[in-house]
Motif scaffolding. Structure first.
Motif, PDB file in Angstrom:
ATOM      1  N   GLY A   2      47.130  55.276  41.626  1.00  0.00           N
ATOM      2  CA  GLY A   2      45.833  54.943  41.053  1.00  0.00           C
ATOM      3  C   GLY A   2      45.092  56.201  40.647  1.00  0.00           C
ATOM      4  O   GLY A   2      45.664  57.290  40.631  1.00  0.00           O
ATOM      5  N   PRO A   3      43.808  56.077  40.362  1.00  0.00           N
ATOM      6  CA  PRO A   3      43.027  57.233  39.921  1.00  0.00           C
ATOM      7  C   PRO A   3      42.763  58.211  41.064  1.00  0.00           C
ATOM      8  O   PRO A   3      42.788  57.844  42.233  1.00  0.00           O
ATOM      9  CB  PRO A   3      41.718  56.614  39.425  1.00  0.00           C
ATOM     10  CG  PRO A   3      41.619  55.313  40.141  1.00  0.00           C
ATOM     11  CD  PRO A   3      43.021  54.843  40.366  1.00  0.00           C
ATOM     12  N   LEU A   4      42.502  59.463  40.699  1.00  0.00           N
ATOM     13  CA  LEU A   4      42.078  60.458  41.681  1.00  0.00           C
ATOM     14  C   LEU A   4      40.602  60.262  41.973  1.00  0.00           C
ATOM     15  O   LEU A   4      39.811  59.971  41.067  1.00  0.00           O
ATOM     16  CB  LEU A   4      42.289  61.872  41.148  1.00  0.00           C
ATOM     17  CG  LEU A   4      43.710  62.404  41.107  1.00  0.00           C
ATOM     18  CD1 LEU A   4      43.736  63.782  40.458  1.00  0.00           C
ATOM     19  CD2 LEU A   4      44.323  62.458  42.493  1.00  0.00           C
ATOM     20  N   PHE A  30      46.255  54.775  45.615  1.00  0.00           N
ATOM     21  CA  PHE A  30      47.330  53.849  45.288  1.00  0.00           C
ATOM     22  C   PHE A  30      46.707  52.474  45.133  1.00  0.00           C
ATOM     23  O   PHE A  30      45.734  52.139  45.818  1.00  0.00           O
ATOM     24  CB  PHE A  30      48.402  53.852  46.381  1.00  0.00           C
ATOM     25  CG  PHE A  30      48.999  55.214  46.580  1.00  0.00           C
ATOM     26  CD1 PHE A  30      50.132  55.600  45.881  1.00  0.00           C
ATOM     27  CD2 PHE A  30      48.400  56.127  47.432  1.00  0.00           C
ATOM     28  CE1 PHE A  30      50.665  56.866  46.035  1.00  0.00           C
ATOM     29  CE2 PHE A  30      48.923  57.404  47.604  1.00  0.00           C
ATOM     30  CZ  PHE A  30      50.068  57.775  46.902  1.00  0.00           C
ATOM     31  N   VAL A  31      47.271  51.674  44.240  1.00  0.00           N
ATOM     32  CA  VAL A  31      46.696  50.381  43.876  1.00  0.00           C
ATOM     33  C   VAL A  31      47.728  49.287  44.114  1.00  0.00           C
ATOM     34  O   VAL A  31      48.905  49.457  43.804  1.00  0.00           O
ATOM     35  CB  VAL A  31      46.280  50.399  42.385  1.00  0.00           C
ATOM     36  CG1 VAL A  31      45.834  49.032  41.927  1.00  0.00           C
ATOM     37  CG2 VAL A  31      45.214  51.454  42.142  1.00  0.00           C
ATOM     38  N   ASN A  32      47.258  48.170  44.675  1.00  0.00           N
ATOM     39  CA  ASN A  32      48.084  46.976  44.840  1.00  0.00           C
ATOM     40  C   ASN A  32      47.146  45.779  44.732  1.00  0.00           C
ATOM     41  O   ASN A  32      46.371  45.509  45.663  1.00  0.00           O
ATOM     42  CB  ASN A  32      48.800  46.990  46.188  1.00  0.00           C
ATOM     43  CG  ASN A  32      49.852  45.909  46.302  1.00  0.00           C
ATOM     44  OD1 ASN A  32      49.813  44.913  45.582  1.00  0.00           O
ATOM     45  ND2 ASN A  32      50.780  46.093  47.213  1.00  0.00           N
ATOM     46  N   LEU A  57      43.256  55.163  49.689  1.00  0.00           N
ATOM     47  CA  LEU A  57      42.982  56.591  49.511  1.00  0.00           C
ATOM     48  C   LEU A  57      43.737  57.361  50.583  1.00  0.00           C
ATOM     49  O   LEU A  57      43.694  56.992  51.760  1.00  0.00           O
ATOM     50  CB  LEU A  57      41.487  56.885  49.671  1.00  0.00           C
ATOM     51  CG  LEU A  57      40.565  56.352  48.604  1.00  0.00           C
ATOM     52  CD1 LEU A  57      39.117  56.638  48.968  1.00  0.00           C
ATOM     53  CD2 LEU A  57      40.898  56.959  47.256  1.00  0.00           C
ATOM     54  N   LYS A  58      44.379  58.443  50.184  1.00  0.00           N
ATOM     55  CA  LYS A  58      45.173  59.245  51.114  1.00  0.00           C
ATOM     56  C   LYS A  58      44.728  60.694  50.963  1.00  0.00           C
ATOM     57  O   LYS A  58      45.141  61.394  50.052  1.00  0.00           O
ATOM     58  CB  LYS A  58      46.654  59.071  50.781  1.00  0.00           C
ATOM     59  CG  LYS A  58      47.605  59.685  51.748  1.00  0.00           C
ATOM     60  CD  LYS A  58      49.028  59.321  51.326  1.00  0.00           C
ATOM     61  CE  LYS A  58      50.056  60.009  52.153  1.00  0.00           C
ATOM     62  NZ  LYS A  58      51.415  59.707  51.670  1.00  0.00           N
ATOM     63  N   HIS A  59      43.861  61.121  51.887  1.00  0.00           N
ATOM     64  CA  HIS A  59      43.295  62.467  51.767  1.00  0.00           C
ATOM     65  C   HIS A  59      43.746  63.365  52.918  1.00  0.00           C
ATOM     66  O   HIS A  59      44.458  62.934  53.815  1.00  0.00           O
ATOM     67  CB  HIS A  59      41.771  62.410  51.642  1.00  0.00           C
ATOM     68  CG  HIS A  59      41.090  61.841  52.837  1.00  0.00           C
ATOM     69  ND1 HIS A  59      40.818  62.572  53.954  1.00  0.00           N
ATOM     70  CD2 HIS A  59      40.622  60.605  53.086  1.00  0.00           C
ATOM     71  CE1 HIS A  59      40.211  61.820  54.844  1.00  0.00           C
ATOM     72  NE2 HIS A  59      40.087  60.613  54.342  1.00  0.00           N
ATOM     73  N   TRP A  66      33.843  55.971  45.343  1.00  0.00           N
ATOM     74  CA  TRP A  66      34.855  55.223  44.594  1.00  0.00           C
ATOM     75  C   TRP A  66      34.203  54.454  43.447  1.00  0.00           C
ATOM     76  O   TRP A  66      34.686  54.453  42.316  1.00  0.00           O
ATOM     77  CB  TRP A  66      35.629  54.282  45.515  1.00  0.00           C
ATOM     78  CG  TRP A  66      36.673  53.514  44.780  1.00  0.00           C
ATOM     79  CD1 TRP A  66      36.568  52.253  44.270  1.00  0.00           C
ATOM     80  CD2 TRP A  66      37.978  53.971  44.431  1.00  0.00           C
ATOM     81  NE1 TRP A  66      37.740  51.894  43.630  1.00  0.00           N
ATOM     82  CE2 TRP A  66      38.620  52.935  43.721  1.00  0.00           C
ATOM     83  CE3 TRP A  66      38.684  55.153  44.650  1.00  0.00           C
ATOM     84  CZ2 TRP A  66      39.911  53.041  43.224  1.00  0.00           C
ATOM     85  CZ3 TRP A  66      39.970  55.268  44.166  1.00  0.00           C
ATOM     86  CH2 TRP A  66      40.571  54.219  43.461  1.00  0.00           C
ATOM     87  N   GLU A  67      33.100  53.767  43.756  1.00  0.00           N
ATOM     88  CA  GLU A  67      32.405  52.984  42.737  1.00  0.00           C
ATOM     89  C   GLU A  67      31.923  53.866  41.592  1.00  0.00           C
ATOM     90  O   GLU A  67      32.032  53.493  40.424  1.00  0.00           O
ATOM     91  CB  GLU A  67      31.237  52.232  43.364  1.00  0.00           C
ATOM     92  CG  GLU A  67      31.685  51.101  44.269  1.00  0.00           C
ATOM     93  CD  GLU A  67      30.543  50.374  44.972  1.00  0.00           C
ATOM     94  OE1 GLU A  67      29.363  50.547  44.579  1.00  0.00           O
ATOM     95  OE2 GLU A  67      30.826  49.626  45.919  1.00  0.00           O
ATOM     96  N   GLU A  68      31.398  55.061  41.915  1.00  0.00           N
ATOM     97  CA  GLU A  68      30.899  55.969  40.882  1.00  0.00           C
ATOM     98  C   GLU A  68      32.016  56.447  39.966  1.00  0.00           C
ATOM     99  O   GLU A  68      31.825  56.570  38.760  1.00  0.00           O
ATOM    100  CB  GLU A  68      30.192  57.166  41.526  1.00  0.00           C
ATOM    101  CG  GLU A  68      28.863  56.815  42.147  1.00  0.00           C
ATOM    102  CD  GLU A  68      28.273  57.937  42.993  1.00  0.00           C
ATOM    103  OE1 GLU A  68      28.906  59.014  43.136  1.00  0.00           O
ATOM    104  OE2 GLU A  68      27.175  57.733  43.544  1.00  0.00           O
ATOM    105  N   VAL A  69      33.187  56.731  40.532  1.00  0.00           N
ATOM    106  CA  VAL A  69      34.299  57.270  39.745  1.00  0.00           C
ATOM    107  C   VAL A  69      35.020  56.181  38.950  1.00  0.00           C
ATOM    108  O   VAL A  69      35.392  56.390  37.798  1.00  0.00           O
ATOM    109  CB  VAL A  69      35.300  58.029  40.661  1.00  0.00           C
ATOM    110  CG1 VAL A  69      36.599  58.341  39.954  1.00  0.00           C
ATOM    111  CG2 VAL A  69      34.661  59.311  41.176  1.00  0.00           C
ATOM    112  N   THR A  70      35.220  55.001  39.553  1.00  0.00           N
ATOM    113  CA  THR A  70      36.055  53.971  38.921  1.00  0.00           C
ATOM    114  C   THR A  70      35.276  52.815  38.304  1.00  0.00           C
ATOM    115  O   THR A  70      35.831  52.058  37.502  1.00  0.00           O
ATOM    116  CB  THR A  70      37.028  53.367  39.951  1.00  0.00           C
ATOM    117  OG1 THR A  70      36.264  52.649  40.932  1.00  0.00           O
ATOM    118  CG2 THR A  70      37.880  54.440  40.609  1.00  0.00           C
ATOM    119  N   GLY A  71      34.048  52.624  38.728  1.00  0.00           N
ATOM    120  CA  GLY A  71      33.282  51.463  38.285  1.00  0.00           C
ATOM    121  C   GLY A  71      33.619  50.198  39.059  1.00  0.00           C
ATOM    122  O   GLY A  71      33.056  49.140  38.792  1.00  0.00           O
TER     123      GLY A  71
END
Length: 190
Positions: A30-32, A39-41, A47-49, A63-68
């Motif tokens: 998924g997106p950074l 990762f998306v499912n 998120l893996k940090h 997450w909401e700010e970056v992806t909407g």
């Protein structure tokens, strides 16, 4: 709305369930998020940090700010420690409502604050107990609801799902698989 699962590479009790989840069908990159891979499912984002989970405040808002994408809930995969060193699988809400303003929380959060508890805590605890029994983890592992006692801060309903209580148990693949199966099983019956 999406479910945000948060894992960290610095915690063996987070690595195991993450690997077990990502080995299940349907995941793709998924997106950074500010350098953090995802990762998306379907409606789940993982998120893996490389940081301490209890210090990663407002991942839901970030997450909401970056992806909407609006975050419906946050689930942290982590380790549990206890003086007893007893093997355990725990679920708990987050926050430090017992601390007064001016106190410094030793493990994240904000004094007097607690995130909204994830409404899946009860159903997941029952399902985790059944999976642990079916996979012969009990009575060796205690399956328990733990009190809230740390951060990070979030605005979304949140819970921690943990493996305890020593490094020997944090690395147990059977315990990690049980946690991954809770997530998979719950989606199948949700």
């Amino acid at each position: 709305m999406v479910t945000l699962i948060v894992a960290t590479t610095v915690d063996p009790a987070s690595i195991g369930p993450t690997s077990a989840l990502l080995s299940m069908p349907g995941w793709h990159p998924g997106p950074l998020l500010q350098g953090i891979p995802s990762f998306v499912n379907d409606e789940v984002r993982l998120l893996k940090h490389d940081n301490s989970i209890v210090r990663e405040d407002h991942l839901d808002r970030r997450w909401e700010e970056v992806t909407g994408e609006a975050v419906d809930e946050v689930i942290f995969l982590s380790r549990h420690t206890a003086v007893s060193n007893r093997p355990s699988l725990t679920i708990h809400p987050i926050g430090v409502p017992h601390l007064q303003e001016g106190n410094v929380p030793p493990t994240g959060g904000k004094p007097g604050w607690a995130a909204p508890p994830n409404p899946r805590i009860g159903p997941w605890l029952r399902l985790l107990k059944g999976i642990a029994e079916a996979h012969n983890l009990t009575p060796e592992f205690e399956v328990t609801l733990e009190a809230t006692h740390h951060g990070p801060e979030t605005n979304s309903p949140t819970m921690f799902v943990e493996i305890g209580s020593t490094e020997e148990y944090w690395k147990r693949q059977d315990a990690a698989q049980a946690i991954a199966l809770v997530r998979y099983s719950f989606e199948c019956i949700d």
